[in-house]
Design a protein around this motif. Sequence first.
Motif, PDB file in Angstrom:
ATOM      1  N   ARG A   7       7.954   1.673  19.086  1.00 54.98           N
ATOM      2  CA  ARG A   7       6.734   1.570  18.920  1.00 54.98           C
ATOM      3  C   ARG A   7       5.787   3.281  18.366  1.00 54.98           C
ATOM      4  NH1 ARG A   7       1.952   0.518  22.494  1.00 54.98           N
ATOM      5  NH2 ARG A   7       1.221  -1.814  21.739  1.00 54.98           N
ATOM      6  N   GLY A   8       4.635   2.865  17.659  1.00 57.21           N
ATOM      7  CA  GLY A   8       4.093   3.630  17.284  1.00 57.21           C
ATOM      8  C   GLY A   8       3.064   3.436  16.422  1.00 57.21           C
ATOM      9  N   GLU A   9       2.320   4.072  15.831  1.00 54.55           N
ATOM     10  CA  GLU A   9       1.286   4.059  15.121  1.00 54.55           C
ATOM     11  C   GLU A   9       1.435   3.930  13.738  1.00 54.55           C
ATOM     12  OE1 GLU A   9      -2.876   4.222  18.110  1.00 54.55           O
ATOM     13  OE2 GLU A   9      -1.785   5.953  16.359  1.00 54.55           O
ATOM     14  N   ILE A  10       0.949   2.998  12.760  1.00 53.75           N
ATOM     15  CA  ILE A  10       1.151   3.207  11.424  1.00 53.75           C
ATOM     16  C   ILE A  10      -0.758   4.739  10.786  1.00 53.75           C
ATOM     17  CG2 ILE A  10       0.909   2.013   8.986  1.00 53.75           C
ATOM     18  CD1 ILE A  10       2.276   0.428  10.477  1.00 53.75           C
ATOM     19  N   GLU A  11      -0.821   5.066  10.171  1.00 58.06           N
ATOM     20  CA  GLU A  11      -1.937   6.387   9.871  1.00 58.06           C
ATOM     21  C   GLU A  11      -2.069   5.074   8.795  1.00 58.06           C
ATOM     22  OE1 GLU A  11      -4.509   9.893   9.520  1.00 58.06           O
ATOM     23  OE2 GLU A  11      -2.297   9.681  10.527  1.00 58.06           O
ATOM     24  N   LEU A  12      -3.185   5.069   7.794  1.00 60.47           N
ATOM     25  CA  LEU A  12      -3.341   4.820   6.616  1.00 60.47           C
ATOM     26  C   LEU A  12      -3.797   6.035   6.293  1.00 60.47           C
ATOM     27  CD1 LEU A  12      -4.641   1.223   6.256  1.00 60.47           C
ATOM     28  CD2 LEU A  12      -2.404   1.869   6.883  1.00 60.47           C
ATOM     29  N   PRO A 155      -9.782   0.614   4.355  1.00 59.89           N
ATOM     30  CA  PRO A 155      -9.738   1.969   4.176  1.00 59.89           C
ATOM     31  C   PRO A 155      -8.706   3.731   5.262  1.00 59.89           C
ATOM     32  CG  PRO A 155     -11.923   1.165   5.236  1.00 59.89           C
ATOM     33  CD  PRO A 155     -10.986   0.545   5.392  1.00 59.89           C
ATOM     34  N   ALA A 156      -8.807   4.733   4.267  1.00 59.37           N
ATOM     35  CA  ALA A 156      -7.555   5.606   4.704  1.00 59.37           C
ATOM     36  C   ALA A 156      -7.809   5.745   5.953  1.00 59.37           C
ATOM     37  CB  ALA A 156      -7.606   6.978   3.481  1.00 59.37           C
ATOM     38  N   GLY A 157      -7.425   6.524   7.183  1.00 61.50           N
ATOM     39  CA  GLY A 157      -7.965   6.921   8.200  1.00 61.50           C
ATOM     40  C   GLY A 157      -7.121   5.080   9.503  1.00 61.50           C
ATOM     41  N   VAL A 158      -7.543   3.776   9.062  1.00 59.10           N
ATOM     42  CA  VAL A 158      -7.844   3.369  10.549  1.00 59.10           C
ATOM     43  C   VAL A 158      -6.039   3.420  10.201  1.00 59.10           C
ATOM     44  CG1 VAL A 158      -7.664   0.955   9.894  1.00 59.10           C
ATOM     45  CG2 VAL A 158      -9.155   1.738   9.041  1.00 59.10           C
ATOM     46  N   ARG A 159      -5.575   3.262  11.725  1.00 56.84           N
ATOM     47  CA  ARG A 159      -4.505   2.789  12.240  1.00 56.84           C
ATOM     48  C   ARG A 159      -4.068   1.684  12.871  1.00 56.84           C
ATOM     49  NH1 ARG A 159      -2.941   8.321  13.735  1.00 56.84           N
ATOM     50  NH2 ARG A 159      -4.408  10.004  13.458  1.00 56.84           N
ATOM     51  N   PHE A 160      -3.249   1.194  12.635  1.00 54.18           N
ATOM     52  CA  PHE A 160      -2.708   0.006  13.402  1.00 54.18           C
ATOM     53  C   PHE A 160      -0.465   0.436  14.381  1.00 54.18           C
ATOM     54  CE2 PHE A 160      -4.665  -0.574   9.548  1.00 54.18           C
ATOM     55  CZ  PHE A 160      -4.893  -2.248   9.437  1.00 54.18           C
ATOM     56  N   VAL A 161      -0.609  -0.918  15.253  1.00 58.64           N
ATOM     57  CA  VAL A 161       0.970  -0.385  16.391  1.00 58.64           C
ATOM     58  C   VAL A 161       1.880  -1.100  14.922  1.00 58.64           C
ATOM     59  CG1 VAL A 161       1.115  -0.693  18.481  1.00 58.64           C
ATOM     60  CG2 VAL A 161      -1.096   0.599  17.932  1.00 58.64           C
ATOM     61  N   GLY A 184      14.267   4.011   6.568  1.00 59.42           N
ATOM     62  CA  GLY A 184      13.459   2.967   6.628  1.00 59.42           C
ATOM     63  C   GLY A 184      12.205   3.261   6.098  1.00 59.42           C
ATOM     64  N   LEU A 185      11.420   3.344   7.705  1.00 59.94           N
ATOM     65  CA  LEU A 185      10.503   4.201   7.602  1.00 59.94           C
ATOM     66  C   LEU A 185      10.352   5.580   6.708  1.00 59.94           C
ATOM     67  CD1 LEU A 185      10.100   3.323  11.413  1.00 59.94           C
ATOM     68  CD2 LEU A 185       9.694   2.128   9.930  1.00 59.94           C
ATOM     69  N   GLU A 186      10.713   6.144   6.617  1.00 61.27           N
ATOM     70  CA  GLU A 186      10.639   7.451   5.770  1.00 61.27           C
ATOM     71  C   GLU A 186      10.620   6.885   4.608  1.00 61.27           C
ATOM     72  OE1 GLU A 186      13.665  10.099   6.939  1.00 61.27           O
ATOM     73  OE2 GLU A 186      13.696  10.599   8.550  1.00 61.27           O
ATOM     74  N   LEU A 187      11.265   6.037   4.044  1.00 64.51           N
ATOM     75  CA  LEU A 187      10.770   5.817   2.913  1.00 64.51           C
ATOM     76  C   LEU A 187       9.732   5.175   2.220  1.00 64.51           C
ATOM     77  CD1 LEU A 187      14.828   4.269   2.105  1.00 64.51           C
ATOM     78  CD2 LEU A 187      13.840   6.102   0.540  1.00 64.51           C
ATOM     79  N   VAL A 188       9.267   4.081   3.129  1.00 60.23           N
ATOM     80  CA  VAL A 188       8.347   3.840   2.840  1.00 60.23           C
ATOM     81  C   VAL A 188       6.708   5.050   2.787  1.00 60.23           C
ATOM     82  CG1 VAL A 188       6.069   2.225   4.075  1.00 60.23           C
ATOM     83  CG2 VAL A 188       8.889   1.004   4.415  1.00 60.23           C
ATOM     84  N   GLU A 189       7.330   5.580   3.712  1.00 59.43           N
ATOM     85  CA  GLU A 189       5.769   6.831   3.388  1.00 59.43           C
ATOM     86  C   GLU A 189       6.148   7.293   1.890  1.00 59.43           C
ATOM     87  OE1 GLU A 189       5.672   8.523   7.992  1.00 59.43           O
ATOM     88  OE2 GLU A 189       7.125   9.133   7.259  1.00 59.43           O
ATOM     89  N   ALA A 190       7.712   7.630   1.552  1.00 62.96           N
ATOM     90  CA  ALA A 190       7.627   8.368   0.565  1.00 62.96           C
ATOM     91  C   ALA A 190       7.002   7.130  -0.357  1.00 62.96           C
ATOM     92  CB  ALA A 190       8.850   8.566   0.706  1.00 62.96           C
ATOM     93  N   ASP A 191       7.190   5.776  -0.505  1.00 60.33           N
ATOM     94  CA  ASP A 191       6.366   5.252  -1.078  1.00 60.33           C
ATOM     95  C   ASP A 191       4.862   4.096  -1.309  1.00 60.33           C
ATOM     96  OD1 ASP A 191       7.498   4.054  -3.858  1.00 60.33           O
ATOM     97  OD2 ASP A 191       7.282   1.507  -2.829  1.00 60.33           O
ATOM     98  N   TYR A 192       5.286   3.144  -0.514  1.00 58.47           N
ATOM     99  CA  TYR A 192       4.119   2.161  -0.098  1.00 58.47           C
ATOM    100  C   TYR A 192       3.385   1.538   0.167  1.00 58.47           C
ATOM    101  CZ  TYR A 192       4.243  -0.272  -4.411  1.00 58.47           C
ATOM    102  OH  TYR A 192       4.533  -1.176  -5.812  1.00 58.47           O
ATOM    103  N   LEU A 193       3.301   0.894   1.248  1.00 57.01           N
ATOM    104  CA  LEU A 193       3.789  -0.637   1.685  1.00 57.01           C
ATOM    105  C   LEU A 193       2.195  -1.248   1.041  1.00 57.01           C
ATOM    106  CD1 LEU A 193       4.685  -1.706   3.946  1.00 57.01           C
ATOM    107  CD2 LEU A 193       2.695  -0.937   5.384  1.00 57.01           C
ATOM    108  N   PHE A 206       3.872   7.648   9.340  1.00 58.21           N
ATOM    109  CA  PHE A 206       4.370   6.670  10.975  1.00 58.21           C
ATOM    110  C   PHE A 206       4.269   7.677  11.487  1.00 58.21           C
ATOM    111  CE2 PHE A 206       6.123   3.666   7.560  1.00 58.21           C
ATOM    112  CZ  PHE A 206       5.734   2.389   7.861  1.00 58.21           C
ATOM    113  N   GLY A 207       4.077   7.265  13.223  1.00 59.66           N
ATOM    114  CA  GLY A 207       4.514   8.299  13.877  1.00 59.66           C
ATOM    115  C   GLY A 207       5.087   7.549  15.262  1.00 59.66           C
TER     116      GLY A 207
END
Length: 214
Positions: A7-12, A155-161, A184-193, A206-207
């Motif tokens: 469990r962690g946060e997703i920062e845009l 917008p950028a800066g919003v976070r999700f859990v 998988g999470l690292e690859l999404v960080e390198a690409d986009y969602l 991803f935190g």
Amino acid sequence: MKILKLRGEIELLSGLHIGGGDDTMKIGGIDNQVIKDPNTDRPYIPGSSLKGKMRSLLEWHLGFVGIGDGSPFGSGLLEDPLFADEEKKRAAENFLRLFGDPNPESPYGITRISVGDCRLSPDSEGMVLSEAKYENMIDRQKGTAQHPRQTERVPAGVRFVYDIRVKVLEGDDEEALKALVSKGLELVEADYLGGNGSRGYGRVRFGNKTDWTE
């Protein structure tokens, strides 16, 4: 069997658009809206969007895409010469254990990973949660914009859990399954969602990609 949790946060890092499937055109409204919880009207990231992106990028990363017909990777492709390499075969088998196998007679069974919908972080309550961005085409000869269309973004800066859970059965390589999720999470960080990634949308961070609990 045990169930591991991550469990962690997703920062845009840039605006995020995941469509809500509302095809109704509202006069004076935004054409292309983001998905929102119907009870709270707050945006969220569907777990299926995150899981599907992780699976797709891992298939590319592990080299599975070039040997198939475009369908999701399955055990029927394990006869490919690529998997004469034992390390690659183990990676493929762990992938199938984690995400499931489309072959109903597969020994790897159904998916072990569960990715919950990512709800707004309490830290982002009170922030602006929606912005409208104009998208258009450029006439190459005249240099003018054509067919303007508003796209809604978070917008950028919003976070999700995010909340990911993995079933580990007797005989499984627990560390390998956890490593696949983290990769998988690292690859999404390198690409986009989400959508419009080629336009810079959907950059995320991803935190806590490794601190699993039971």
